[in-house]
Scaffold this active site. Structure first.
Site, PDB file in Angstrom:
ATOM      1  CG  HIS A 178     -46.515   7.217  59.559  1.00 48.21           C
ATOM      2  ND1 HIS A 178     -46.110   8.318  58.831  1.00 48.21           N
ATOM      3  CD2 HIS A 178     -45.754   6.181  59.107  1.00 48.21           C
ATOM      4  CE1 HIS A 178     -45.159   7.951  57.983  1.00 48.21           C
ATOM      5  NE2 HIS A 178     -44.922   6.659  58.145  1.00 48.21           N
ATOM      6  CD  GLU A 179     -45.570   2.406  60.648  1.00 56.61           C
ATOM      7  OE1 GLU A 179     -45.625   1.585  59.713  1.00 56.61           O
ATOM      8  OE2 GLU A 179     -44.652   3.232  60.766  1.00 56.61           O
ATOM      9  CG  HIS A 188     -46.996   3.290  55.334  1.00 53.60           C
ATOM     10  ND1 HIS A 188     -46.632   4.025  54.223  1.00 53.60           N
ATOM     11  CD2 HIS A 188     -46.162   3.678  56.336  1.00 53.60           C
ATOM     12  CE1 HIS A 188     -45.615   4.808  54.531  1.00 53.60           C
ATOM     13  NE2 HIS A 188     -45.319   4.631  55.799  1.00 53.60           N
ATOM     14  CD  GLU A 248     -42.241   6.807  55.041  1.00 50.87           C
ATOM     15  OE1 GLU A 248     -42.949   7.212  55.979  1.00 50.87           O
ATOM     16  OE2 GLU A 248     -41.830   5.636  54.982  1.00 50.87           O
TER      17      GLU A 248
END
Length: 264
Positions: A136-137, A140, A195
């Protein structure tokens, strides 16, 4: 909004060309022209940041953070190395992983490929959940969300310089500009769209590397539960800006169910 910002920047640039002295007195106010020009420079730099700029600034900021945080070389580090073995590159970015042995529950990825995981996050996540969060990070960064966060940090720096130019003492929010950028990594507030896109990336990242498709949904559900309990304060930075985490968890579970059904 962009036109207004561009007009403001143009006016500041035109004004800055007349500031040949370190100080300029207007009425009862003393204007520090050096700070004013720097504020203009910060705004211009923020607007024109390139991917190469992001990588360079990220590297400098991560070096600063690595000095100011205890880095684990024991069990946490061994676990992270085991989980990320063979994961060395994403979209041309060379990845490097480290664990900060701190009480905050968090993780972040930087524009130079640096991934930093906090030991307290590792305490509460199993391997599948942890790898989904790391994915997920990384998402980004791949989606340029971190670039936007760094622009915001630069613009905030410009605002402080502009305030300081008019006299008085501006509060020092961090040890240095590197600290400002570090805060941008760790405290970034991303949009709902960003997100959801990062969740999708985390899901695909986990599955691609042999981890459970339910890792993302389980991690989100765990964060929701922890935000209600005794660890709520420790989880605040990672969770408080994401009120849709329950909905995101449901979406990720549905995606995992669909994946399992297709791959029976």
């Amino acid at each position: 909004m962009f036109k207004k910002q561009s007009l403001l920047l143009a006016c500041m640039l035109m004004c800055s060309t007349t500031m040949t002295y370190a100080q300029l007195k207007i009425g009862n106010k003393v204007i520090n022209t050096t700070k004013a020009v720097k504020a203009v420079s910060d705004v211009a730099s923020a607007i024109t940041l390139s991917d190469a700029d992001i990588a360079r600034m990220s590297h400098e900021s991560v070096e600063w953070m690595d000095v100011h945080n205890p880095i684990d070389n024991g069990e946490y580090d061994a676990r992270l190395k085991r989980l990320t073995a063979g994961i060395t590159e994403i979209d041309g970015l060379q990845l490097n992983f480290k664990v900060y042995d701190v009480i905050d529950i968090n993780a972040f990825a930087c524009g130079d490929g640096s991934i930093r995981v906090f030991s307290s996050l590792m305490d509460i996540m199993d391997d599948d959940e942890l790898m989904a969060i790391i994915g997920h990070e990384i998402g980004h960064v791949v989606h340029h969300d971190v670039k936007d966060a760094m622009k915001s940090a630069y613009l905030a720096s410009a605002a402080r310089n502009a305030a300081g130019a008019a006299g008085g003492v501006v509060g020092k929010l961090s040890e240095s500009e590197l600290g400002d950028i570090a805060s941008a990594f760790m405290d970034a507030k991303f949009s709902q769209k960003q997100e959801y896109a990062a969740d999708d990336y985390g899901f695909e990242f986990a599955v691609k590397n042999g981890f459970s498709p339910y890792g993302m949904s389980n991690a989100l559900n765990k964060l929701v539960e922890l935000s209600k309990g005794a660890k709520a304060s420790a989880i605040q930075k990672m969770f408080s800006s994401h009120p849709d985490s329950e909905k995101r968890a449901v979406k990720m579970k549905e995606k995992a169910d669909s994946y399992i059904a297709k791959n029976k």
